[in-house]
Design a protein around this motif. Structure first.
Motif, mmCIF file in Angstrom:
data_model
loop_
_atom_site.group_PDB
_atom_site.id
_atom_site.type_symbol
_atom_site.label_atom_id
_atom_site.label_comp_id
_atom_site.label_asym_id
_atom_site.label_seq_id
_atom_site.Cartn_x
_atom_site.Cartn_y
_atom_site.Cartn_z
ATOM 1 N N THR A 288 0.841 -1.193 0.000
ATOM 2 C CA THR A 288 0.000 0.000 0.000
ATOM 3 C C THR A 288 0.877 1.243 0.000
ATOM 4 O O THR A 288 1.910 1.273 0.673
ATOM 5 N N GLY A 289 0.461 2.276 -0.726
ATOM 6 C CA GLY A 289 1.201 3.539 -0.710
ATOM 7 C C GLY A 289 0.420 4.639 -1.393
ATOM 8 O O GLY A 289 -0.360 4.375 -2.324
ATOM 9 N N TYR A 290 0.625 5.870 -0.931
ATOM 10 C CA TYR A 290 -0.092 7.012 -1.499
ATOM 11 C C TYR A 290 0.826 8.192 -1.817
ATOM 12 O O TYR A 290 0.359 9.273 -2.141
ATOM 13 N N THR A 291 2.132 7.970 -1.753
ATOM 14 C CA THR A 291 3.099 9.015 -2.088
ATOM 15 C C THR A 291 3.682 8.738 -3.464
ATOM 16 O O THR A 291 4.221 7.652 -3.714
ATOM 17 N N TRP A 292 3.566 9.707 -4.361
ATOM 18 C CA TRP A 292 4.089 9.521 -5.716
ATOM 19 C C TRP A 292 5.590 9.234 -5.677
ATOM 20 O O TRP A 292 6.340 9.859 -4.915
ATOM 21 N N ASN A 293 6.004 8.294 -6.504
ATOM 22 C CA ASN A 293 7.424 7.982 -6.650
ATOM 23 C C ASN A 293 8.025 9.011 -7.610
ATOM 24 O O ASN A 293 7.992 8.841 -8.818
ATOM 25 N N ARG A 294 8.575 10.071 -7.033
ATOM 26 C CA ARG A 294 9.067 11.170 -7.872
ATOM 27 C C ARG A 294 10.409 10.868 -8.518
ATOM 28 O O ARG A 294 10.872 11.652 -9.361
ATOM 29 N N ASN A 295 11.026 9.755 -8.158
ATOM 30 C CA ASN A 295 12.198 9.320 -8.917
ATOM 31 C C ASN A 295 11.785 8.869 -10.310
ATOM 32 O O ASN A 295 12.545 9.013 -11.276
ATOM 33 N N LEU A 296 10.574 8.315 -10.395
ATOM 34 C CA LEU A 296 10.052 7.894 -11.688
ATOM 35 C C LEU A 296 9.171 8.969 -12.318
ATOM 36 O O LEU A 296 9.209 9.186 -13.532
ATOM 37 N N ILE A 297 8.362 9.622 -11.485
ATOM 38 C CA ILE A 297 7.394 10.602 -11.993
ATOM 39 C C ILE A 297 7.587 11.878 -11.178
ATOM 40 O O ILE A 297 6.911 12.110 -10.163
ATOM 41 N N PRO A 298 8.506 12.720 -11.594
ATOM 42 C CA PRO A 298 8.836 13.902 -10.794
ATOM 43 C C PRO A 298 7.711 14.922 -10.710
ATOM 44 O O PRO A 298 7.633 15.659 -9.723
ATOM 45 N N ASP A 299 6.859 14.978 -11.716
ATOM 46 C CA ASP A 299 5.780 15.973 -11.736
ATOM 47 C C ASP A 299 4.472 15.274 -12.113
ATOM 48 O O ASP A 299 4.083 15.243 -13.284
ATOM 49 N N PRO A 300 3.785 14.694 -11.139
ATOM 50 C CA PRO A 300 2.550 13.958 -11.447
ATOM 51 C C PRO A 300 1.499 14.813 -12.145
ATOM 52 O O PRO A 300 0.817 14.333 -13.056
ATOM 53 N N LYS A 301 1.352 16.065 -11.721
ATOM 54 C CA LYS A 301 0.344 16.939 -12.344
ATOM 55 C C LYS A 301 0.652 17.143 -13.817
ATOM 56 O O LYS A 301 -0.248 17.094 -14.676
ATOM 57 N N ALA A 302 1.911 17.352 -14.150
ATOM 58 C CA ALA A 302 2.285 17.543 -15.552
ATOM 59 C C ALA A 302 1.999 16.284 -16.366
ATOM 60 O O ALA A 302 1.539 16.368 -17.516
ATOM 61 N N LEU A 303 2.253 15.113 -15.774
ATOM 62 C CA LEU A 303 1.971 13.865 -16.488
ATOM 63 C C LEU A 303 0.477 13.726 -16.754
ATOM 64 O O LEU A 303 0.058 13.410 -17.883
ATOM 65 N N ILE A 304 -0.336 13.964 -15.719
ATOM 66 C CA ILE A 304 -1.783 13.827 -15.894
ATOM 67 C C ILE A 304 -2.293 14.838 -16.915
ATOM 68 O O ILE A 304 -3.122 14.507 -17.784
ATOM 69 N N ASP A 305 -1.795 16.072 -16.847
ATOM 70 C CA ASP A 305 -2.224 17.087 -17.820
ATOM 71 C C ASP A 305 -1.835 16.689 -19.230
ATOM 72 O O ASP A 305 -2.606 16.895 -20.184
ATOM 73 N N THR A 306 -0.642 16.122 -19.386
ATOM 74 C CA THR A 306 -0.200 15.690 -20.719
ATOM 75 C C THR A 306 -1.087 14.570 -21.242
ATOM 76 O O THR A 306 -1.492 14.576 -22.416
ATOM 77 N N ILE A 307 -1.397 13.614 -20.387
ATOM 78 C CA ILE A 307 -2.263 12.505 -20.785
ATOM 79 C C ILE A 307 -3.639 13.028 -21.192
ATOM 80 O O ILE A 307 -4.202 12.622 -22.217
ATOM 81 N N HIS A 308 -4.176 13.959 -20.407
ATOM 82 C CA HIS A 308 -5.483 14.527 -20.756
ATOM 83 C C HIS A 308 -5.426 15.310 -22.056
ATOM 84 O O HIS A 308 -6.386 15.291 -22.846
ATOM 85 N N SER A 309 -4.328 16.007 -22.304
ATOM 86 C CA SER A 309 -4.209 16.784 -23.548
ATOM 87 C C SER A 309 -4.208 15.891 -24.773
ATOM 88 O O SER A 309 -4.506 16.344 -25.884
ATOM 89 N N MET A 310 -3.873 14.629 -24.588
ATOM 90 C CA MET A 310 -3.883 13.660 -25.685
ATOM 91 C C MET A 310 -5.242 12.997 -25.852
ATOM 92 O O MET A 310 -5.398 12.113 -26.699
ATOM 93 N N GLY A 311 -6.213 13.388 -25.045
ATOM 94 C CA GLY A 311 -7.537 12.768 -25.115
ATOM 95 C C GLY A 311 -7.620 11.438 -24.401
ATOM 96 O O GLY A 311 -8.526 10.635 -24.673
ATOM 97 N N LEU A 312 -6.685 11.201 -23.465
ATOM 98 C CA LEU A 312 -6.632 9.942 -22.733
ATOM 99 C C LEU A 312 -6.990 10.155 -21.271
ATOM 100 O O LEU A 312 -7.056 11.287 -20.775
ATOM 101 N N THR A 313 -7.193 9.050 -20.561
ATOM 102 C CA THR A 313 -7.446 9.066 -19.128
ATOM 103 C C THR A 313 -6.385 8.229 -18.431
ATOM 104 O O THR A 313 -5.722 7.389 -19.046
ATOM 105 N N LEU A 314 -6.269 8.463 -17.104
ATOM 106 C CA LEU A 314 -5.262 7.755 -16.312
ATOM 107 C C LEU A 314 -5.929 7.044 -15.145
ATOM 108 O O LEU A 314 -6.758 7.620 -14.435
#
Length: 768
Positions: A288-314
């Motif tokens: 179980t965990g709720y803290t983003w692994n920023r070694n892999l995903i340093p900017d979660p908001k930017a990733l989600i925004d990028t995915i949404h800009s492509m017309g995708l969901t996460l």
């Protein structure tokens, strides 16, 4: 002497009947008024014409509280739809009041003898294939047609199905007598000690009217809600710790290879795995965990925004069983909310039955990521061996978590959405479901097909499997056949374990023929979205499965029970996925298909006609599979798009096969915004699609759209696809039209330019 005889008779009545003196004296009782019908300590509730509830007590206290199964207590059969009359009893029953209770489907005869409901005092009569059959509450069911199971984790071959409502016996009983209550705030409340409440039985008595049984489930347990449209699209998922760059590279590969995609999933690797306390799972405490692994995903908001800009969901994976613990970013706030010292040794223990705990978990565990725009939590509950039940209750943890996660998702005006294993009766209110980590082999593919066909019998209407299997290398041919099945299910979702060779992306299979096959199946999934989503609305309205066994639509035909490897996908398509290895250069395999009476059926790919009432062995090369469309109807489709579940088509594709006889058939295309709750307020559109034949002339009409929703196009173009011989004398609204030909689909086409959706269109033609 006369008084003595009366006393003897009274004592004998008590001795024989085992009831009270009041019951024995109640010969002249009046007909009970109103629904429910109360007979002393017994209560009979008519819920639908085919569903009644039986309660027996010893203290006259009945249960009106809601449960996870009996979720809707408001559904009662109207007084005008049933009758109650007092009739003459025979034999020993002549001493008691006898009542006949009749609905349009069943006749109940009840002897009010003062005893609990039993085989001696209650019998229901119903029609079963033209013969009257009896139902009593002690009958042994022998013909249950199966239902879902909770999980396929570690399953590698066929296992027994669960029970569904549907049975060749014509009835099914659900015992809800130990169910916990939902209090006035909709929270689970442990059932109080009620030794006087003897039984609480829900008797579904439907004969062969299987659709009535499923409607009755919706009446007592609530209808399945509309899903978010994108969940029915194409998913990419893999148990792998992706970095931002790696996940975006996967998305770009879908684009460069020309495959559709709607949703990407991050498994456990999205969060840190450094925690060293908790119950854990698989011998690891960091599950179980709720803290983003920023070694892999340093900017979660930017990733989600990028995915949404492509017309995708996460979608993100969540194993909630350990909650937040020291080391999670939000643990201090979580601990303080629950009254714990964040620096103390005592850590809050997971407690799904505590409103305070779960609200804190959602607020501090999920809330920060929700605020970034996350689309869906995947509830990967595998901890029944630790928490089989909500503490202090009779309720299993999984269905209660599904309820809570679904409620949590109802925010910002969006429809609820969960993705979890099947939780049993009532869990149809929390779609979507996934079947778990199955092994990879042909037997498992065959069983998943069987499971999917039967699961709607209990309300599990939308399975999304690990297409291709969770682990092991099965080869390109097996994956291709699995993908074909996935294309004809609730979602086309591939998923696999960590090993690189297990990745189910089609272009990685190393088999060019298998990849061509999968590309065709993915493309078909994209093109069929308007029809799929219309069928999803039908599930919401009528509680009829999207993937349904033949006996639901063709309940009057015994053949429908014999051919268990085929199913209806919506109203118009019949499919029988291949589940065996093929032979020859084209890896051809076959499936036996029964074509129901009353219709003609056309092969969706070759356009070969099959007469109703026949059986054929259908052989298909790897690049195709058995899929047939009902003649004389209009099926709505869309042009291929790489975002099939989010784009609103500017062109509607209409596939039609000719009826052999004169007819007039109307199919109604359903559309809404795909995400909001506005459909409950009537914000949706229906467009009638009518096929007619009169003599030599055929016509296809698009009726003016009725209703509106956000994003609805004002104009739309159309392409008519005719899959038989070339038509002639084609007109569109009376004007001569051009006839084209699609070399890929091998269909004749009629293109109609953009036209206001509020304007009707009629294409008329004949065959030479």
């Amino acid at each position: 002497m006369k008084l003595q005889k009366m006393a003897v008779a009274l004592v004998a009545a008590i001795a024989i009947g085992g009831g009270s003196i009041e019951a024995a004296q109640n010969v002249n009782a009046e007909v009970p008024a109103g629904n429910p019908l109360v007979f002393g300590n017994n209560r009979l509730t008519l819920i639908t014409p085919t569903l009644f509830r039986l309660e027996s007590t010893t203290d006259g206290r009945f249960v009106d509280e809601r449960t996870m199964f009996a979720y809707d207590r408001t559904s009662l059969l109207a007084d005008s739809l049933y009758s109650v009359e007092k009739i003459e009893g025979t034999g020993a029953d002549s001493r008691y009041p006898v009542y006949r209770i009749t609905t349009q489907a069943i006749r109940i005869e009840y002897v009010d003898d003062g005893h609990p409901f039993s085989t001696s005092n209650l019998t229901a009569y119903f029609d079963h294939r033209g013969r009257e059959k009896k139902f009593t509450i002690r009958q042994i069911q022998r013909g249950n047609l199966g239902g879902p199971i909770e999980t396929l984790d570690r399953v590698g071959s066929e296992v027994p199905l669960g029970n569904g409502l549907l049975s060749t016996d014509g009835w099914h009983v659900i015992d809800d007598n130990r169910a916990d209550f939902l209090d006035s705030d909709d929270w689970i409340s442990p059932r109080p000690y009620m030794p006087a409440h003897l039984h609480d039985l829900y008797c579904f008595v439907y004969g062969t009217d299987y659709k009535a049984a499923l409607r009755s489930l919706g009446a007592i347990s609530g209808r399945t809600p509309m899903t978010r449209k994108w969940v029915h699209g194409v998913w990419y998922s893999k148990y792998q710790d992706y970095s931002t760059e790696e996940l975006l590279e996967v998305i770009d590969e879908y684009r460069s290879h020309g495959y559709p995609l709607d949703n990407v999933v991050l498994d456990m690797g999205w969060h840190t795995n450094i925690l060293d306390n908790g119950t854990g799972h698989n011998g690891k405490r960091h599950w179980t965990g709720y803290t983003w692994n920023r070694n892999l995903i340093p900017d979660p908001k930017a990733l989600i925004d990028t995915i949404h800009s492509m017309g995708l969901t996460l979608t993100l994976n969540d194993h909630p069983h350990d909650g937040l613990r020291p080391g999670d970013e939000r643990y201090a706030d979580f601990a303080r909310t629950l009254g714990y010292d964040p620096d103390g040794k005592e850590i809050p223990q997971f407690d799904s039955g505590s409103r305070r705990y779960m609200e804190a978990l959602f607020s501090h565990g999920h809330g920060p990521t929700d605020s970034l725009g996350l689309d869906l939590w995947w509830v990967d509950w595998q901890q029944n061996y630790i928490y089989p039940y909500v503490a202090g209750t009779n309720t299993r943890t999984l269905p209660w978590l599904n309820e809570l996660f679904y409620r949590h998702s109802l925010r910002d005006g969006k429809r609820g959405a969960t993705y979890s294993r099947w939780g049993g009766w009532g869990d149809h209110r929390h779609p979507f479901h996934f079947s778990g980590d199955a092994y990879t082999n042909w037997d498992m593919l065959a069983f998943e097909i069987k499971l999917t066909i039967a699961s709607g019998n209990a309300g599990c209407f939308f399975w999304a499997h690990d297409i291709g299997g969770h682990k092991e290398i099965g080869g390109g041919e097996l994956l291709a056949r699995w993908v074909q099945f996935g294309a004809m299910s609730a979602a086309l979702r591939i998923h696999s374990s960590r090993t690189p060779e297990y990745d189910r992306r089609p272009w990685l299979c190393g088999d060019s023929l298998a990849e061509r096959s999968m590309y065709a199946a993915y493309r078909l999934r994209s093109e069929m979205m308007p029809y799929t989503y219309t069928s999803v609305r039908q599930t919401h309205d009528d509680m009829v499965p999207l993937t349904r066994p033949m006996y639901i639509d063709y309940n009057g035909n015994k053949e429908a029970l014999r051919y268990g490897k085929q199913y209806m996908y919506g109203d118009l398509l019949l499919t029988a996925p291949i589940d065996t290895k093929g032979t020859g250069a084209e890896r051809t395999a076959s499936q036996t298909v029964w074509f129901p009476d009353g219709d003609e059926w056309y092969d969706f790919f070759t356009h070969e006609k099959h007469a109703g009432g026949t059986v054929a062995r259908i052989s298909k090369p790897l690049e195709s599979f058995p899929l047939f469309m009902k003649a004389g109807w209009v099926m709505p489709m869309q042009p291929f798009t790489t975002r099939p579940a989010s784009e609103i088509p500017g062109t509607l594709v209409l596939r039609v096969y000719p009826s052999a006889e004169d007819c007039s058939n109307l199919y109604s295309l359903y559309e809404d915004d795909g995400i909001s709750m506005e459909y409950e307020n009537g914000r949706y559109s229906r467009t009638g699609l009518r096929y007619e034949r009169s003599g030599a002339w055929h016509s296809v009409s698009v009726l003016p759209a009725e209703g509106e929703y956000d994003g609805q196009p004002s104009k739309r173009s159309y392409r008519l696809e005719l899959g038989t011989e070339k038509p002639c004398d084609v007109t569109v609204n009376g004007r001569k039209a051009h006839i084209g030909f699609d070399n890929v689909k091998n269909v004749y086409t009629v293109d109609i330019p953009a036209t206001p959706v509020r304007k009707g269109i009629t294409v008329r033609y004949r065959y030479a």
